[in-house]
Motif scaffolding. Structure first.
Motif, PDB file in Angstrom:
ATOM      1  N   CYS A  73       0.915  -1.228   0.027  1.00 49.97           N
ATOM      2  CA  CYS A  73       0.041  -0.012   0.022  1.00 49.97           C
ATOM      3  C   CYS A  73       0.759   1.279   0.017  1.00 49.97           C
ATOM      4  O   CYS A  73       1.312   1.718   0.952  1.00 49.97           O
ATOM      5  N   GLU A  74       0.969   1.695  -1.361  1.00 50.19           N
ATOM      6  CA  GLU A  74       2.152   2.923  -1.467  1.00 50.19           C
ATOM      7  C   GLU A  74       1.519   4.208  -1.802  1.00 50.19           C
ATOM      8  O   GLU A  74       1.518   5.361  -1.341  1.00 50.19           O
ATOM      9  N   ASN A  75       0.600   4.159  -2.680  1.00 48.67           N
ATOM     10  CA  ASN A  75       0.065   5.552  -3.423  1.00 48.67           C
ATOM     11  C   ASN A  75      -0.813   6.128  -2.424  1.00 48.67           C
ATOM     12  O   ASN A  75      -0.560   7.347  -2.517  1.00 48.67           O
ATOM     13  N   ASN A  76      -1.902   5.582  -1.769  1.00 51.73           N
ATOM     14  CA  ASN A  76      -2.790   6.198  -1.208  1.00 51.73           C
ATOM     15  C   ASN A  76      -2.636   5.924   0.285  1.00 51.73           C
ATOM     16  O   ASN A  76      -3.589   6.188   1.060  1.00 51.73           O
ATOM     17  N   CYS A  77      -1.565   5.622   0.955  1.00 53.75           N
ATOM     18  CA  CYS A  77      -1.593   5.375   2.045  1.00 53.75           C
ATOM     19  C   CYS A  77      -0.372   6.488   2.716  1.00 53.75           C
ATOM     20  O   CYS A  77       0.726   6.416   2.347  1.00 53.75           O
ATOM     21  N   ASP A  78      -0.775   7.122   4.000  1.00 49.30           N
ATOM     22  CA  ASP A  78       0.152   7.833   4.672  1.00 49.30           C
ATOM     23  C   ASP A  78       1.458   7.111   5.181  1.00 49.30           C
ATOM     24  O   ASP A  78       1.185   5.828   5.816  1.00 49.30           O
ATOM     25  N   THR A  79       2.449   7.607   5.288  1.00 44.99           N
ATOM     26  CA  THR A  79       3.688   6.945   5.770  1.00 44.99           C
ATOM     27  C   THR A  79       3.612   6.375   7.041  1.00 44.99           C
ATOM     28  O   THR A  79       3.980   5.309   7.705  1.00 44.99           O
ATOM     29  N   ARG A  98       1.259   3.736   7.843  1.00 42.97           N
ATOM     30  CA  ARG A  98       1.854   2.496   7.538  1.00 42.97           C
ATOM     31  C   ARG A  98       2.920   2.063   8.487  1.00 42.97           C
ATOM     32  O   ARG A  98       3.059   0.857   8.956  1.00 42.97           O
ATOM     33  N   ASN A 127       9.846  -3.283  -2.540  1.00 46.90           N
ATOM     34  CA  ASN A 127       9.676  -1.697  -2.721  1.00 46.90           C
ATOM     35  C   ASN A 127       9.528  -1.295  -1.077  1.00 46.90           C
ATOM     36  O   ASN A 127       9.546  -0.015  -0.915  1.00 46.90           O
TER      37      ASN A 127
END
Length: 118
Positions: A44-50, A53, A87
């Motif tokens: 979950c990269e594009n729409n997820c807050d770091t 995560r 990634n």
């Protein structure tokens, strides 16, 4: 119950001996192989807050690393992850900076031959 932070991550490509290594480590350590929750968080990269995560990784490791009994002999905690989660490595390193890393691989022609025969 006590929780364990991961002592190490085993990143592997297919047919590299990671199952054998996991079984050897499991004699005295807790080894979790490719937990789906971890994969979902890493992918979950594009729409997820770091920050979200990172918190999700910490929570997942808390649950995965729980000792089943207070007398458990498992002193170490390892997580086996597949190469397609590469990634997410920067996020794992940021979240668990003290964890060790091991990358298992074989020559590509051997892996391809084994995959074709299986």
């Amino acid at each position: 119950m006590m929780s364990m932070e991961p002592d190490g991550f085993i990143l592997h490509q297919p047919k590299s001996g990671s199952t054998l290594l996991s079984n050897i480590l499991a004699v005295s350590s807790r080894v979790i192989a490719e937990p789906s929750a971890l994969g979902d968080i890493l992918l979950c990269e594009n729409n997820c807050d770091t920050n979200l995560r990172i918190r999700a990784l910490q929570d997942a490791m808390y649950l995965l690393g729980r000792r089943r009994t207070t007398t458990s002999m498992q002193q170490k905690f390892f997580v086996k992850i597949s190469y397609y989660h590469t990634n997410g490595l920067p996020l794992l390193r940021e979240t668990f900076p003290d964890a060790n890393w091991l990358y298992l691989y074989r020559q590509n022609d051997v892996v391809l031959q084994k995959l074709m025969n299986s």
